[in-house]
Design a protein around this motif. Sequence first.
Motif, short mmCIF file in Angstrom:
data_model
loop_
_atom_site.label_atom_id
_atom_site.label_comp_id
_atom_site.label_asym_id
_atom_site.label_seq_id
_atom_site.Cartn_x
_atom_site.Cartn_y
_atom_site.Cartn_z
N ALA A 67 67.46 64.88 16.63
CA ALA A 67 66.46 63.99 17.24
C ALA A 67 67.14 62.77 17.85
O ALA A 67 66.75 62.32 18.94
CB ALA A 67 65.43 63.57 16.21
N PHE A 68 68.15 62.23 17.20
CA PHE A 68 68.85 61.07 17.74
C PHE A 68 69.69 61.44 18.95
O PHE A 68 69.79 60.68 19.91
CB PHE A 68 69.69 60.39 16.65
N ILE A 69 70.28 62.62 18.93
CA ILE A 69 71.05 63.09 20.09
C ILE A 69 70.11 63.28 21.28
O ILE A 69 70.43 62.89 22.41
CB ILE A 69 71.83 64.37 19.77
N ARG A 70 68.92 63.86 21.03
CA ARG A 70 67.93 64.02 22.12
C ARG A 70 67.55 62.65 22.69
O ARG A 70 67.43 62.49 23.90
CB ARG A 70 66.69 64.74 21.61
N TYR A 71 67.34 61.68 21.82
CA TYR A 71 67.00 60.33 22.28
C TYR A 71 68.09 59.80 23.20
O TYR A 71 67.80 59.27 24.27
CB TYR A 71 66.80 59.38 21.09
N MET A 72 69.34 59.94 22.78
CA MET A 72 70.44 59.42 23.60
C MET A 72 70.56 60.17 24.92
O MET A 72 70.81 59.57 25.96
CB MET A 72 71.75 59.49 22.82
N MET A 73 70.34 61.47 24.91
CA MET A 73 70.41 62.25 26.15
C MET A 73 69.29 61.84 27.10
O MET A 73 69.51 61.72 28.30
CB MET A 73 70.37 63.75 25.84
N ASP A 74 68.10 61.63 26.56
CA ASP A 74 66.98 61.19 27.39
C ASP A 74 67.24 59.79 27.94
O ASP A 74 66.84 59.49 29.07
CB ASP A 74 65.68 61.21 26.59
N ALA A 75 67.89 58.94 27.18
CA ALA A 75 68.19 57.58 27.65
C ALA A 75 69.14 57.61 28.85
O ALA A 75 69.01 56.81 29.76
CB ALA A 75 68.81 56.75 26.52
N VAL A 76 70.06 58.57 28.86
CA VAL A 76 71.00 58.70 29.97
C VAL A 76 70.28 59.15 31.23
O VAL A 76 70.63 58.74 32.34
CB VAL A 76 72.13 59.70 29.61
N LYS A 77 69.24 59.97 31.09
CA LYS A 77 68.49 60.50 32.22
C LYS A 77 67.60 59.47 32.90
O LYS A 77 67.24 59.63 34.06
CB LYS A 77 67.63 61.68 31.79
N ARG A 78 67.24 58.41 32.17
CA ARG A 78 66.33 57.40 32.73
C ARG A 78 67.08 56.55 33.76
O ARG A 78 68.23 56.20 33.55
CB ARG A 78 65.77 56.52 31.63
N PRO A 79 66.37 56.16 34.82
CA PRO A 79 67.02 55.33 35.85
C PRO A 79 67.31 53.93 35.36
O PRO A 79 66.80 53.41 34.48
CB PRO A 79 65.99 55.29 36.98
#
Length: 79
Positions: A67-79
Amino acid sequence: MKLFSIPDAGSFLNLVNSSQGDVTLHLPDGNRLNLKRSHTAQQLFQIMHPGQSGLQISLSNSADTPAFIRYMMDAVKRP
């Protein structure tokens, strides 16, 4: 685990609160704060900025890692 981007501290803290184990924030001075159990630690976290060195956290339950890895991956995708 190091965090270099926290686009939404509120959603991160929701993730912390829903985690199965504890989430510990490691401060530069060597102190450690339990983000799940300490409201004061959560308030401090909300005003912290990762900077170039990032923020170090540790998870007491490895089941929380995806879940924390998903959070970090999603954070990278945000502009």
